[in-house]
Design an enzyme around this catalytic site. Structure first.
Site, PDB file in Angstrom:
ATOM      1  N   MET A 197      41.379  45.146  33.780  1.00  0.00           N
ATOM      2  CA  MET A 197      41.382  44.730  32.314  1.00  0.00           C
ATOM      3  C   MET A 197      40.620  43.541  32.025  1.00  0.00           C
ATOM      4  O   MET A 197      40.546  43.075  31.158  1.00  0.00           O
ATOM      5  CB  MET A 197      42.896  44.506  31.785  1.00  0.00           C
ATOM      6  CG  MET A 197      43.190  45.419  30.532  1.00  0.00           C
ATOM      7  SD  MET A 197      44.902  45.561  30.639  1.00  0.00           S
ATOM      8  CE  MET A 197      45.053  46.643  32.203  1.00  0.00           C
ATOM      9  N   PRO A 198      39.857  43.055  33.033  1.00  0.00           N
ATOM     10  CA  PRO A 198      39.218  41.678  33.029  1.00  0.00           C
ATOM     11  C   PRO A 198      38.180  41.806  31.915  1.00  0.00           C
ATOM     12  O   PRO A 198      37.697  42.656  31.705  1.00  0.00           O
ATOM     13  CB  PRO A 198      38.548  41.583  34.565  1.00  0.00           C
ATOM     14  CG  PRO A 198      39.253  42.361  35.338  1.00  0.00           C
ATOM     15  CD  PRO A 198      39.671  43.586  34.532  1.00  0.00           C
ATOM     16  N   TYR A 199      38.189  40.542  31.460  1.00  0.00           N
ATOM     17  CA  TYR A 199      36.966  40.389  30.351  1.00  0.00           C
ATOM     18  C   TYR A 199      36.131  39.253  30.844  1.00  0.00           C
ATOM     19  O   TYR A 199      36.689  38.025  31.337  1.00  0.00           O
ATOM     20  CB  TYR A 199      37.375  40.120  29.085  1.00  0.00           C
ATOM     21  CG  TYR A 199      36.395  39.548  28.023  1.00  0.00           C
ATOM     22  CD1 TYR A 199      35.576  40.614  27.346  1.00  0.00           C
ATOM     23  CD2 TYR A 199      36.229  38.264  27.840  1.00  0.00           C
ATOM     24  CE1 TYR A 199      34.772  40.025  26.425  1.00  0.00           C
ATOM     25  CE2 TYR A 199      35.249  37.907  26.898  1.00  0.00           C
ATOM     26  CZ  TYR A 199      34.598  38.873  26.308  1.00  0.00           C
ATOM     27  OH  TYR A 199      33.657  38.402  25.358  1.00  0.00           O
ATOM     28  N   THR A 215      37.065  47.316  32.611  1.00  0.00           N
ATOM     29  CA  THR A 215      36.533  45.750  32.869  1.00  0.00           C
ATOM     30  C   THR A 215      35.156  45.740  32.053  1.00  0.00           C
ATOM     31  O   THR A 215      34.231  46.438  32.121  1.00  0.00           O
ATOM     32  CB  THR A 215      36.045  45.656  34.456  1.00  0.00           C
ATOM     33  OG1 THR A 215      37.295  45.588  35.223  1.00  0.00           O
ATOM     34  CG2 THR A 215      35.321  44.343  34.556  1.00  0.00           C
ATOM     35  N   MET A 216      35.223  44.619  31.130  1.00  0.00           N
ATOM     36  CA  MET A 216      34.336  44.451  30.089  1.00  0.00           C
ATOM     37  C   MET A 216      33.457  43.233  30.649  1.00  0.00           C
ATOM     38  O   MET A 216      33.877  42.350  30.830  1.00  0.00           O
ATOM     39  CB  MET A 216      34.743  44.250  28.546  1.00  0.00           C
ATOM     40  CG  MET A 216      35.091  45.458  28.064  1.00  0.00           C
ATOM     41  SD  MET A 216      35.509  44.748  26.295  1.00  0.00           S
ATOM     42  CE  MET A 216      36.427  46.299  25.789  1.00  0.00           C
TER      43      MET A 216
END
Lengths: 71, 71, 71, 71, 71, 71
Positions: A1-3, A40-41
């Site tokens: 879920m990292p940004y 991951t965005m």
């Protein structure tokens, strides 16, 4: 879920370089943290050199000085 | 006093849609948290699809694949 | 693919309120822009009232003045 | 090592004003916190008035109302 | 001069992992864009899983469901 | 309507220093851009030195080296 948000100056960044930044930072999240790449965005902001300052100066000025050999 | 930053891809977002995003998020701060709308700020960033990545890929690529039926 | 960042003061925000902010902003992206909720991310930052300023003043000060009826 | 991000509306901000914002915020980090200017970064984002909301309204609307004397 | 902000959930990230994220993203700026590492900054934000939402849900909820095998 | 975000390391910043950062940046918006202070917001983020990197290194490391005279 990292940004991940990458801010760089807008000095002729190619599409290929953008693709590499996206792949590279996503891979880092997978390798270091075991994150899923699917969520991951990565967002890249290209900032005008007039709008970026470091050491009291606009980057535009720093680039001109570097070219003129005054710095 | 909330500050809300909305990042979306720059894919033909209309002025009416922007107005709705501003109204909607502000209303949410009022309804859920009892905040004053007067000092609730919303900033919308429209990001080029070349500059947004998810799952290792640029959104530009994802949109092309979706159109071509390859993904 | 939207990414929404909500900054609010850390004044006893409940878990239920956080859940409502997440649901509400995600729904807004679906309703207004037709985005997929699956890749809509919301990040809430709770900021200490000493670290938030408006109108030259820290929010901590503003809250104290409101309680004392001086403002 | 401070990083300062200034978000303002894109209403004819001059290059001279940008230079002053960069100098002023950097000086503040030096004077108040004793930071080194060499690694103090300032990034200015100019945001379209359609994309900035306050009090439920787009800034574009607020500017029009102010001109028309309706608010 | 790049500035990279990495937002991840605060789920037992070790100091070694943080060091690797900083080294890795800095190296990427050097390799892909030819940037100087000296002025490349990386800031890691660890976000509580209650404060991060995706697909309408708090990550806290998603983790619980994953453990319970309901999702 | 400006919004200013100041990111600094969490190294014993006093409340008085935070108040000065808020007053100083707000005054700058008034003096340089003629903005209204009433809707000028400042948010200060204090970042752990483990989570801030520059020149490939965590600030924690840099501080230790400076103390040990190795750098």
């Amino acid at each position: 879920m990292p940004y991940i948000n990458i801010k760089i100056t807008d000095e002729a960044v190619t599409n290929e370089q953008k693709a590499q930044l996206i792949k590279g930072t996503t891979q880092l999240m997978v390798d270091v943290l075991g994150k899923s790449p699917v969520t991951t965005m990565v967002v890249i902001d290209e900032v005008n050199t007039d709008n970026w300052g470091i050491g009291y100066q606009q980057v535009t000025e720093l680039r001109a000085e570097a070219q003129n050999g005054t710095n």
